[in-house]
Scaffold this active site. Structure first.
Site, PDB file in Angstrom:
ATOM      1  N   GLU A  17     -75.806 -53.337 -18.140  1.00 38.59           N
ATOM      2  CA  GLU A  17     -75.767 -52.071 -17.401  1.00 38.59           C
ATOM      3  C   GLU A  17     -75.150 -50.991 -18.283  1.00 38.59           C
ATOM      4  O   GLU A  17     -74.154 -51.242 -18.963  1.00 38.59           O
ATOM      5  CB  GLU A  17     -74.922 -52.225 -16.131  1.00 38.59           C
ATOM      6  CG  GLU A  17     -74.819 -50.913 -15.343  1.00 38.59           C
ATOM      7  CD  GLU A  17     -73.868 -50.987 -14.151  1.00 38.59           C
ATOM      8  OE1 GLU A  17     -74.247 -51.593 -13.144  1.00 38.59           O
ATOM      9  OE2 GLU A  17     -72.758 -50.423 -14.240  1.00 38.59           O
ATOM     10  N   TYR A  49     -76.649 -44.630 -11.344  1.00 35.20           N
ATOM     11  CA  TYR A  49     -76.976 -43.343 -10.758  1.00 35.20           C
ATOM     12  C   TYR A  49     -75.708 -42.531 -10.606  1.00 35.20           C
ATOM     13  O   TYR A  49     -74.715 -42.997 -10.067  1.00 35.20           O
ATOM     14  CB  TYR A  49     -77.604 -43.547  -9.375  1.00 35.20           C
ATOM     15  CG  TYR A  49     -78.021 -42.271  -8.713  1.00 35.20           C
ATOM     16  CD1 TYR A  49     -79.297 -41.756  -8.913  1.00 35.20           C
ATOM     17  CD2 TYR A  49     -77.141 -41.569  -7.900  1.00 35.20           C
ATOM     18  CE1 TYR A  49     -79.695 -40.577  -8.311  1.00 35.20           C
ATOM     19  CE2 TYR A  49     -77.527 -40.382  -7.292  1.00 35.20           C
ATOM     20  CZ  TYR A  49     -78.798 -39.896  -7.506  1.00 35.20           C
ATOM     21  OH  TYR A  49     -79.188 -38.720  -6.909  1.00 35.20           O
ATOM     22  N   ARG A 108     -77.117 -48.148  -1.524  1.00 31.85           N
ATOM     23  CA  ARG A 108     -76.648 -47.129  -0.588  1.00 31.85           C
ATOM     24  C   ARG A 108     -75.752 -46.125  -1.291  1.00 31.85           C
ATOM     25  O   ARG A 108     -75.786 -44.935  -1.016  1.00 31.85           O
ATOM     26  CB  ARG A 108     -75.887 -47.770   0.567  1.00 31.85           C
ATOM     27  CG  ARG A 108     -75.573 -46.749   1.658  1.00 31.85           C
ATOM     28  CD  ARG A 108     -74.500 -47.225   2.582  1.00 31.85           C
ATOM     29  NE  ARG A 108     -73.236 -47.372   1.872  1.00 31.85           N
ATOM     30  CZ  ARG A 108     -72.171 -47.950   2.373  1.00 31.85           C
ATOM     31  NH1 ARG A 108     -72.218 -48.483   3.576  1.00 31.85           N
ATOM     32  NH2 ARG A 108     -71.053 -48.038   1.666  1.00 31.85           N
ATOM     33  N   HIS A 149     -69.461 -57.862   0.995  1.00 28.84           N
ATOM     34  CA  HIS A 149     -69.206 -56.422   0.872  1.00 28.84           C
ATOM     35  C   HIS A 149     -67.993 -56.064   1.732  1.00 28.84           C
ATOM     36  O   HIS A 149     -67.825 -56.622   2.811  1.00 28.84           O
ATOM     37  CB  HIS A 149     -70.448 -55.642   1.320  1.00 28.84           C
ATOM     38  CG  HIS A 149     -70.356 -54.175   1.066  1.00 28.84           C
ATOM     39  ND1 HIS A 149     -69.818 -53.292   1.986  1.00 28.84           N
ATOM     40  CD2 HIS A 149     -70.699 -53.424  -0.010  1.00 28.84           C
ATOM     41  CE1 HIS A 149     -69.859 -52.061   1.484  1.00 28.84           C
ATOM     42  NE2 HIS A 149     -70.392 -52.117   0.268  1.00 28.84           N
ATOM     43  N   LYS A 165     -82.906 -56.655   3.119  1.00 19.96           N
ATOM     44  CA  LYS A 165     -83.332 -56.110   1.812  1.00 19.96           C
ATOM     45  C   LYS A 165     -84.583 -56.840   1.346  1.00 19.96           C
ATOM     46  O   LYS A 165     -85.546 -56.245   0.875  1.00 19.96           O
ATOM     47  CB  LYS A 165     -82.237 -56.320   0.760  1.00 19.96           C
ATOM     48  CG  LYS A 165     -81.180 -55.244   0.780  1.00 19.96           C
ATOM     49  CD  LYS A 165     -80.196 -55.344  -0.365  1.00 19.96           C
ATOM     50  CE  LYS A 165     -78.964 -54.541   0.015  1.00 19.96           C
ATOM     51  NZ  LYS A 165     -77.952 -54.454  -0.974  1.00 19.96           N
ATOM     52  N   GLN A 212     -58.753 -50.904 -17.668  1.00 17.61           N
ATOM     53  CA  GLN A 212     -59.934 -51.324 -16.911  1.00 17.61           C
ATOM     54  C   GLN A 212     -59.549 -52.098 -15.651  1.00 17.61           C
ATOM     55  O   GLN A 212     -60.265 -52.068 -14.670  1.00 17.61           O
ATOM     56  CB  GLN A 212     -60.786 -52.281 -17.765  1.00 17.61           C
ATOM     57  CG  GLN A 212     -61.923 -51.639 -18.523  1.00 17.61           C
ATOM     58  CD  GLN A 212     -62.635 -52.711 -19.334  1.00 17.61           C
ATOM     59  OE1 GLN A 212     -62.095 -53.253 -20.286  1.00 17.61           O
ATOM     60  NE2 GLN A 212     -63.844 -53.029 -18.949  1.00 17.61           N
TER      61      GLN A 212
HETATM   62  P1  FAD Z   1     -76.098 -51.724   1.696  1.00 23.97           P
HETATM   63  O1  FAD Z   1     -77.075 -52.774   1.374  1.00 23.97           O
HETATM   64  O2  FAD Z   1     -76.531 -50.621   2.571  1.00 23.97           O
HETATM   65  O3  FAD Z   1     -74.808 -52.479   2.321  1.00 23.97           O
HETATM   66  C1  FAD Z   1     -73.608 -51.798   2.621  1.00 23.97           C
HETATM   67  C2  FAD Z   1     -72.945 -52.502   3.823  1.00 23.97           C
HETATM   68  O4  FAD Z   1     -73.761 -52.360   4.988  1.00 23.97           O
HETATM   69  C3  FAD Z   1     -72.754 -54.011   3.632  1.00 23.97           C
HETATM   70  O5  FAD Z   1     -71.594 -54.393   4.318  1.00 23.97           O
HETATM   71  C4  FAD Z   1     -73.985 -54.606   4.321  1.00 23.97           C
HETATM   72  O6  FAD Z   1     -73.783 -55.942   4.786  1.00 23.97           O
HETATM   73  C5  FAD Z   1     -74.183 -53.632   5.471  1.00 23.97           C
HETATM   74  N1  FAD Z   1     -75.587 -53.484   5.873  1.00 23.97           N
HETATM   75  C6  FAD Z   1     -76.684 -53.490   5.090  1.00 23.97           C
HETATM   76  N2  FAD Z   1     -77.792 -53.278   5.817  1.00 23.97           N
HETATM   77  C7  FAD Z   1     -77.380 -53.146   7.104  1.00 23.97           C
HETATM   78  C8  FAD Z   1     -78.035 -52.877   8.328  1.00 23.97           C
HETATM   79  N3  FAD Z   1     -79.366 -52.699   8.388  1.00 23.97           N
HETATM   80  N4  FAD Z   1     -77.277 -52.775   9.465  1.00 23.97           N
HETATM   81  C9  FAD Z   1     -75.937 -52.914   9.438  1.00 23.97           C
HETATM   82  N5  FAD Z   1     -75.256 -53.180   8.287  1.00 23.97           N
HETATM   83  C10 FAD Z   1     -75.965 -53.268   7.145  1.00 23.97           C
HETATM   84  N6  FAD Z   1     -72.955 -47.013  -6.639  1.00 23.97           N
HETATM   85  C11 FAD Z   1     -73.351 -45.808  -7.110  1.00 23.97           C
HETATM   86  O7  FAD Z   1     -72.954 -44.776  -6.553  1.00 23.97           O
HETATM   87  N7  FAD Z   1     -74.175 -45.698  -8.224  1.00 23.97           N
HETATM   88  C12 FAD Z   1     -74.652 -46.807  -8.858  1.00 23.97           C
HETATM   89  O8  FAD Z   1     -75.387 -46.701  -9.842  1.00 23.97           O
HETATM   90  C13 FAD Z   1     -74.259 -48.104  -8.377  1.00 23.97           C
HETATM   91  N8  FAD Z   1     -74.701 -49.244  -8.956  1.00 23.97           N
HETATM   92  C14 FAD Z   1     -74.361 -50.465  -8.436  1.00 23.97           C
HETATM   93  C15 FAD Z   1     -74.906 -51.638  -9.008  1.00 23.97           C
HETATM   94  C16 FAD Z   1     -74.583 -52.894  -8.506  1.00 23.97           C
HETATM   95  C17 FAD Z   1     -75.182 -54.129  -9.118  1.00 23.97           C
HETATM   96  C18 FAD Z   1     -73.668 -53.002  -7.413  1.00 23.97           C
HETATM   97  C19 FAD Z   1     -73.281 -54.355  -6.878  1.00 23.97           C
HETATM   98  C20 FAD Z   1     -73.141 -51.851  -6.835  1.00 23.97           C
HETATM   99  C21 FAD Z   1     -73.490 -50.573  -7.328  1.00 23.97           C
HETATM  100  N9  FAD Z   1     -73.001 -49.393  -6.755  1.00 23.97           N
HETATM  101  C22 FAD Z   1     -73.383 -48.167  -7.236  1.00 23.97           C
HETATM  102  C23 FAD Z   1     -72.055 -49.463  -5.635  1.00 23.97           C
HETATM  103  C24 FAD Z   1     -72.785 -49.569  -4.270  1.00 23.97           C
HETATM  104  O9  FAD Z   1     -73.511 -48.405  -4.019  1.00 23.97           O
HETATM  105  C25 FAD Z   1     -71.718 -49.814  -3.214  1.00 23.97           C
HETATM  106  O10 FAD Z   1     -71.201 -51.113  -3.359  1.00 23.97           O
HETATM  107  C26 FAD Z   1     -72.068 -49.530  -1.759  1.00 23.97           C
HETATM  108  O11 FAD Z   1     -70.861 -49.608  -0.997  1.00 23.97           O
HETATM  109  C27 FAD Z   1     -73.037 -50.503  -1.119  1.00 23.97           C
HETATM  110  O12 FAD Z   1     -74.285 -50.411  -1.632  1.00 23.97           O
HETATM  111  P2  FAD Z   1     -75.463 -51.426  -1.146  1.00 23.97           P
HETATM  112  O13 FAD Z   1     -76.685 -50.960  -1.799  1.00 23.97           O
HETATM  113  O14 FAD Z   1     -75.060 -52.817  -1.319  1.00 23.97           O
HETATM  114  O15 FAD Z   1     -75.485 -51.046   0.408  1.00 23.97           O
END
Ligand code: FAD
Length: 291
Positions: A17, A49, A108, A149, A165, A212
């Protein structure tokens, strides 16, 4: 090349990454670093992002395009819901498509007072479903959390949401970083039992600097096993030794993951080509010959 295809071809997919610089002044240095990293032949490189482009820096698309078109490295562009709506995300998707980027990590985004919640996409799965319906040619990846999470009450609840997902069209997952492989193995068991059958890249961050630790832990919520905290306490005032110990810790962690059958390993290298090369040296004998 779609990332999903890589998993069909290789016993272990090796990726990294990187993040775009906030100001264009850092871009030349990053380009030089990426040229060095490309020599390690990663199967793909993900690009985080951020506000990048709009804040006067380098955008995710620009960097992904550089990887693809200048270095011949497959990029995975991160894209988040927070602060985006359907009408603002379309031009980003058009730009990525025009640049030849084929893979998107749908996220998200972390909650922040600086970013409004999205009315169009509450969760990463909503963004994935939108892209699947409107830009069907993109391959989609998603994030997952070996320790659950922070917003989920239990790991089982979080993993149940991962099914959403998968159903929305995500075909590959990358884990949040972790320092104890037991979390990863437990997570994988729960995920497979819940019907999540996607290939998973295990995310590992080599911790090579004292600063870090605090930042990484607060951002990722990763728990710290005693072996890790001992390493930090022992070398925290000796920069060079901490660097070596941090690399050694990550190498040991990754070797165990590969030997334990991990589909892929994703290195959070913080744009540091030396860290990438040192870790790679320690694991290359376990990777497929062409890496
Ligand atoms: P989601 O999948 O939406 O999940 C968030 C929470 O909501 C979880 O508790 C999940 O269980 C719950 N949830 C999911 N779907 C539903 C539903 N339909 N109904 C109810 N609850 C639900 N952040 C950035 O800003 N920029 C980046 O580039 C970035 N890169 C990342 C790369 C990786 C590999 C990881 C692991 C994280 C990254 N993040 C980044 C951080 C990430 O955006 C955060 O961890 C954020 O809090 C959750 O993102 P998610 O896509 O997992 O969210």
């Amino acid at each position: 090349m779609y990332i999903r295809q890589l998993f069909a071809q290789k016993p272990c997919v090796f990726s990294m990454e990187v993040f775009p610089p906030k100001q264009t002044v850092g871009y030349e240095k990053l380009q030089a670093s990426l040229r060095q990293m490309a020599q390690l032949k990663p199967d793909f490189v993900s690009v985080t992002y951020g506000a990048g482009g709009s804040a006067g820096g380098v955008s995710t698309c620009e960097l992904a395009s550089f990887l693809k078109n200048e270095l011949g490295v497959e990029p995975l562009a991160h894209l988040i819901c927070m602060g985006n709506e359907q009408d603002t995300i379309r031009p980003v998707l058009d730009e990525l498509f025009a640049a030849g980027v084929q893979n998107i990590l749908t996220l998200r985004g972390d909650r922040s007072p600086l970013r409004p919640e999205s009315k169009s996409f509450a969760h990463a799965s909503d963004l994935a479903a939108f892209i699947r319906a409107n830009y069907g040619s993109f391959g989609l990846s998603g994030a997952c959390y070996p320790e659950g999470h922070v917003e989920s009450a239990t790991l089982a609840e979080d993993v149940a949401n991962l099914r959403l997902k998968q159903e929305a069209g995500v075909s590959h997952l990358i884990t949040q970083l972790f320092f104890d492989n037991l979390h990863y193995y437990r997570f994988l068991n729960v995920a497979r039992r819940t019907g999540v059958d996607l290939p998973v890249s295990a995310g590992v961050m080599p911790i090579v600097k004292k600063q870090q630790v605090e930042r990484t832990v607060s951002l990722s919520s990763a728990s710290l096993p005693p072996k890790f905290t001992k390493m930090i306490s022992r070398w925290q005032d000796d920069e060079a030794s901490l660097f070596e110990a941090g690399i050694e810790y990550a190498v040991e962690q990754i070797r165990d993951l590969i030997e334990g059958g991990a589909d892929g390993v994703h290195l959070y290298v913080m744009n540091n080509p030396t860290v990438a090369a040192k870790v790679y040296d320690g694991i290359r004998d376990l990777l497929p010959a062409e890496n």
